[in-house]
Design an enzyme around this catalytic site. Structure first.
Site, short mmCIF file in Angstrom:
data_model
loop_
_atom_site.label_atom_id
_atom_site.label_comp_id
_atom_site.label_asym_id
_atom_site.label_seq_id
_atom_site.Cartn_x
_atom_site.Cartn_y
_atom_site.Cartn_z
CE LYS A 189 45.99 42.13 45.60
NZ LYS A 189 45.59 41.04 44.78
CE LYS A 223 43.10 43.59 35.45
NZ LYS A 223 44.43 43.74 34.82
CG HIS A 281 41.67 40.63 42.41
ND1 HIS A 281 41.49 41.95 42.81
CD2 HIS A 281 42.77 40.43 42.35
CE1 HIS A 281 42.73 42.37 43.09
NE2 HIS A 281 43.51 41.53 42.91
NE ARG A 509 45.40 21.45 29.97
CZ ARG A 509 44.68 21.81 28.89
NH1 ARG A 509 43.30 21.72 29.10
NH2 ARG A 509 45.04 21.98 27.82
#
Lengths: 532, 602
Positions: A189, A223, A281, A509
């Site tokens: 990519k 993965k 992804h 967060r």
């Protein structure tokens, strides 16, 4: 030895593949090559050229992955590795550079030094421009020298900026493709930045390469736990019956990094988190998660199903998207920079470093189930995971034991892709003891505890697949088209309307907006709930 | 009964499932409605404190005779369950706990093994956890002459403190022992029981001034830890001469409940001459085990299991019990019963019923027991061909010699009593038609364990078939609930072996109790005793359940005994008779506990 077994196993799995895949040209498949070699009774050789050999990715990932494959006996007996880049370097200097990053597997330290030397002996360097016919011809000559009359297969790994992809492909294919074996090109990519540019890139590739020769890498697909996703779904009876809107309330795909661009924002600023993480992804993982059962495990069958999912997705709308950008933050005595503090980033950049969005798949299996994606830089943790939240138990006999928050009482399947690979299923359980207190516990599979072997890097898996001609984990052109058609209108709208990202402190967060987005669909982020 | 124990007791905070009316559900609804009409929700909040006390005392105080007790108690339950506020609940607790009631627990057969090893320690543990009512008395009753002090001395040797709460232990122990008394007497002497009653009364009111004694309710619990042939005598004497005048009287009985349908029915009939159903607490201590209690929680509070819980997804279910020792000189009792009566007809069958029952209307005892009875009554009669029996024989391993069952001096030489049995059961209902439920129980085997194994079906059209080799059975999912030892739940799933290539492997999704929960898991007897004190009948066996269980096993037991079927011999410490494998194989099943994969994983 180990790899030989794997090879045979893979081959056994893919036996039907060679036979009935119409897209494959026989001479370009592994099996074709094997037949050829049998006829000639000469073993084939493979030349792997890393274009952009002096770059970061090459040093950190590609060369070490190649060495690991060599170490595991997974490379063909005869192989040569070429580094290609503009900088002047000798073979020795290349070897010197590479050897700094090679490591031996923790579980197999034996002979490592020997193996490393043997590997480095097969590494060479050719300096050249990416757009020079001349230089690629030179490379071709050098490759031929090493190939000495064997059936020659060639793999080019393009580890270069996207603006020179096409040039490199053009010259590699016109000047340096193999005359006797296959020639394959691995590209990383970004594959364009929207439908148009991506379509343009694909068209250019196809002037020089057939679909079968193009290996678009998405390293998330290599993965371990992403690979395991299909195994979990399709080889266990207990999951598939639950895998639909009947039982699944929502699915969350979460990616977070705990650092920012740290002075390397130049490339990122032009793309943003949505293009950098989500459109590829996370969307790929989502497609694998949600696809129907493929006819077989062959690459084309799987990719057909993935395309179907992508094409069934409802158009993304701005009200289902949150964008954010991290701002500076001081904690204790330590100051963390804002995204726009990065000198390589324009001061007024609106590029999102965080995004959350809700996707819906309008098919029979998933109608109405929100798929939430969240990706961000400079957050409080680092990780990638898939969370499947199941529905409430209808007519739950134990309702009164759960208090007011029934959402906390639902089952959740978590597939943690990184770090600390693991699978766990949150179930309700009686707290041991007198009385009837309920509790969420995990049915656990922590990879580290179960498997002592080091989990191979995604690049190893993917490089090996490319060498073996296994396309399953690479992205086909029509998949890419579908992925871009989903995201392009949204990205255009964000950019045209100059939507200002919600600022969130470095190390936090993420923007609060993400919670509101989830709440709108009656969801809580699994990674931010108390019991995680 | 709402919580009679202190709020510190873990069970009192839970309480939802314990605020349960204790009578047949058919009567439940109207009475509840009535109590709601007459006692609107808020009323108890408006009442002055003492009023509430008086009210609940009144209700309880009038509920004297066992026969009329039930409906009134329900009224009280209705009252308690309609007062939703925490406040009023506490008031009610106060009334019952602080002044209102006392419980006397009499262990009949106090010098026996079970009493020493299980009952007294369980009572102490409950006391330690603040789960006993504030005022309680423990009586030991047996034939041997003993003083209170001697009893205390005997009891104190087996009491232990929780690992997680060592503090104040000996202090607590002393306090507990002070509440323990002994009374020596014959099991069939009304006279002796009258004496016991007198002593009880003294203790029941020892801390209450004379003027207030009218208000105190004295509840009495008898734990019969005596041989079955004297059950009836004790029940008779206890109920006629020592039952409570104004509170409840309950009797806990332990197995064996007869040795076949007829003897069990006769026992029940005799019990019912003196007791009503609500007073009988038939204990099956397996039902008090943590993971057996958890079974319903797993099934009914998780979305992911219930959809799989049927013939559509479950290939077979296995209930496995094994002991790694034989009768070791204590085979006298066992020889008269055998493993089928001792383990299968009760413990394993109870677990099976809980496993296979339909969703009950509520978690109340009667609703659950109704569903269990339905399962038992839906079972296909057992066939001799579906039963394998075995008996262990002597065996020498290393230098050690292990005795045969018939080497046991208390066992007749030619005994055919099975020490091992395996059987296949079928439930003829819509959910389970055709699914084999396999049971296996044995003594003197190679391991010690009790577990439930659920083997799921093969994946239809499995894409990964080629990766599994020829043995597809190994590739199926399996849910294992290990009841003992090392309580755990795990789900075997197929998984990719990390690494290049595509090798598949079975791994476990694991919940190991020892790792997850630090607290010691209470002994089954603690839970069951507490339930009996609180009047919670969920884990006790109702008469019709017992009838159904015996109807299932009696014909087969008769056949085995009449035909003098010879058990298959297996060496002490082995995996049991080979016949069990053939039995399983007939239904295309492999025992999960002795498959190669299992050993690989454990």
């Amino acid at each position: 030895m180990l790899c030989l077994l794997i090879f045979v196993a893979k081959w056994a799995l893919g036996v039907s593949l060679a036979g009935n895949s119409p897209l494959k040209e026989p001479t370009q498949t592994k099996d074709g090559a094997n037949q050829f070699s049998n006829l000639e009774s000469v073993e084939p050789t493979i030349s792997i050229t890393v274009v952009g050999a002096s770059g970061d990715l090459a040093k950190k990932k590609i060369f070490p992955a190649l060495f690991a494959l060599f170490y595991e006996d997974c490379l063909p007996k005869h192989f040569t590795i070429y580094g290609y880049a503009r900088s002047k370097m000798t073979d020795e200097e290349l070897r010197e550079m590479i050897s700094g990053t090679l490591t031996c597997r923790i579980d197999k330290r034996e002979n490592c030094g020997d193996k490393m030397d043997q590997f480095l002996q097969r590494c060479f360097y050719n300096s050249g421009l990416y757009n020079s016919e001349e230089n690629f011809s030179e490379l071709d000559r050098k490759l031929k020298e090493k190939e000495v009359g064997r059936l020659a297969n060639r793999l080019f790994y393009l580890s270069i900026p996207p603006n020179i992809f096409v040039d490199a492909v053009k010259y590699a294919s016109s000047r340096a493709s193999s005359a006797s074996g296959w020639t394959r090109v691995i590209v990383e990519k970004p594959f364009g930045r929207d439908s148009d540019s991506s379509g343009e890139l694909t068209r250019s590739f196809k002037q020089y390469l057939t679909e079968e020769q193009i290996f678009r890498i998405d390293h998330y697909l290599g993965k371990e736990l992403v690979e395991n996703l299909s195994v979990l779904r399709f080889s266990n009876l207990v999951f598939e019956p639950l895998w639909s809107r009947n039982y699944i309330r929502n699915v969350q795909l979460i990616f977070s990094e705990d650092f920012g661009t740290e002075g390397r924002g130049g490339y990122f600023d032009n793309y943003g988190i949505i293009r950098d993480i989500m459109q590829n992804h996370l969307l790929q993982i989502l497609a694998l998660f949600a696809m129907e059962t493929p006819v077989t495990l062959d690459a084309e069958d799987i990719r057909n199903e993935k395309v179907k999912v992508l094409r069934s997705m409802r158009q993304l709308t701005l009200d289902n998207v949150i964008v954010g950008q991290y701002k500076g933050h001081t904690r204790g005595s330590k100051s963390y920079p804002a995204y726009t503090d990065d000198p390589t980033v324009p001061n007024n950049s609106l590029t999102p470093t965080f995004a959350a969005l809700a996707i819906f798949i309008d098919n029979a299996r998933w109608d109405g189930v929100p798929f939430l994606m969240k990706a961000g830089k400079a957050l409080h943790t680092k990780g990638a995971e898939i969370r499947v939240q199941f529905r409430h138990v209808p007519g739950n006999l134990y309702k009164q034991n759960f208090g007011a928050d029934l959402d906390k009482a639902t089952n959740e399947l978590v597939i943690r892709v990184q770090p600390d690979e693991g699978i766990y299923l949150k179930i309700n359980n009686k707290v041991p003891g007198l009385g009837m207190r309920l509790d969420r516990s995990d049915l656990n599979l922590l990879y580290k505890a179960r498997y002592t072997k080091e989990i191979p890097d995604a690049y190893e898996t993917l490089l090996l697949d490319a060498i073996e001609g296994e396309h399953r984990l690479f992205i086909r052109s029509d998949e890419l088209v579908a992925a871009w058609s989903l995201f392009t209108p949204l990205l255009k709208e964000l950019e045209e309307k100059k939507i200002a990202p919600e600022l969130y402190p470095y190390g936090s967060r993420g923007p609060v907006g993400a919670h509101y987005l989830a709440a709108k669909h009656n969801i809580r982020w699994g990674d931010l709930s108390d019991d995680s | 009964m709402a919580t009679v124990s202190s709020p510190n007791c873990p069970s009192s905070s839970s309480s939802y499932s314990r605020i349960t009316p204790s009578s047949p559900s058919s009567q439940l609804l109207p009475i509840r409605l009535a109590s709601k009409q007459f006692l609107p929700k808020k009323i108890s909040l408006r009442l002055p404190r003492y009023w509430n006390v008086l009210l609940s005392q009144d209700v309880a105080a009038t509920s004297t005779p066992p026969a009329s007790k039930a409906p009134l108690k329900k009224l009280k339950d209705g009252l308690l369950s309609t007062t939703s506020s925490e406040d009023s609940r506490e008031l009610a607790n106060f009334s019952i706990n602080e002044k209102g009631s006392t419980v006397s627990i009499t262990v009949v057969g106090a010098s026996g093994d079970l009493a020493k090893k299980k009952i007294f320690p369980a009572l102490f543990a409950l006391y330690y956890e603040d789960c006993l009512p504030k005022h309680f008395t423990v009586f030991g009753y047996a034939r041997s002459k003993m003083t209170d002090v001697e009893l205390r001395d005997m009891v104190s040797r087996t009491l232990t403190c929780r690992i997680d709460k060592r503090e104040n232990c000996s202090e607590k122990m002393d306090q507990f022992l002070k509440r323990c008394f002994y009374h020596s007497g014959q099991y069939d002497s009304e006279e002796n029981f009258k004496e016991l009653a007198k002593k009880m009364k003294e203790q029941e009111f020892e801390d209450v001034p004379l003027l207030m004694q009218d208000g105190r309710i004295s509840n009495r619990l008898f734990y019969l830890s005596v041989p079955p042939n004297i059950f009836i005598d004790v029940v008779k004497c206890a109920s006629t001469s020592a039952s409570s005048a104004n509170g409840w009287t309950r009797v806990i009985v332990e197995k064996p409940f007869g040795r076949d349908f007829e003897s069990s029915a006769a026992l029940t009939r005799s019990l019912k001459e003196y007791l009503v159903e609500d007073q009988i607490f038939r204990i099956d201590h397996y039902l008090g085990k943590e993971l057996v209690e958890n079974l319903s929680v797993l099934r009914f509070s998780n979305l992911i299991f219930e959809p799989l819980w049927s013939r559509q997804y479950i290939r077979n279910v296995q209930f496995i019990f094994s002991e790694d020792f034989g009768t070791e000189g204590r085979g006298g009792y066992f020889d008269n019963y055998g493993i089928i009566r001792d383990i299968m007809q009760n413990h394993l069958l109870q677990m099976l019923a809980l496993f296979a029952m339909e969703t009950p209307v509520t978690l109340e005892a009667e609703d659950i027991r109704n569903e269990k009875v339905k399962v038992l009554r839906s079972m296909k009669p057992l066939q001799l061909e579906n039963m394998v029996i075995g008996q262990y024989k002597g065996h020498t391993k290393g230098g050690v010699t292990y005795p045969a069952y018939t080497d046991d001096k208390t066992v007749p030489k030619g005994s055919l009593t099975p020490t091992f049995a395996a059987t296949a059961l079928f439930i003829n209902n819509a959910r389970w038609d055709g699914v084999p439920f396999l049971m296996k129980a044995g003594k003197a085997l190679h391991t010690k364990r009790a577990e439930i194994r659920v083997q799921f079906r093969h994946v239809p059209g499995n894409l990964y078939n080629r990766s599994f080799g020829t043995d597809l059975d190994r590739a199926t999912n399996e849910l294992v609930i290990r009841v003992q030892p090392d309580e755990a739940i795990y789900l075997k799933i197929n998984n990719k072996v990390p690494g290049l290539g595509m090798r598949l492997d079975r791994s476990n999704l694991n919940l190991h109790y020892a790792a997850r929960y630090k607290n010691e898991i209470p002994d089954a007897y603690e839970r069951l005793l507490l339930d009996a004190i609180e009047g919670e009948r969920r884990l006790f066996i109702r008469s019709d359940e017992l009838d159904a269980a015996w109807s299932l096993f009696t014909p087969l037991l008769k056949e085995i005994e009449e035909k003098k079927i010879i058990p298959e011999y297996y060496p002490y410490g082995s995996r049991g008779p080979v016949g069990a494998h053939y039995l399983a194989a007939r239904y295309n099943v492999r025992w999960g506990d002795i498959s190669a994969a299992e050993h690989h994983h454990e």
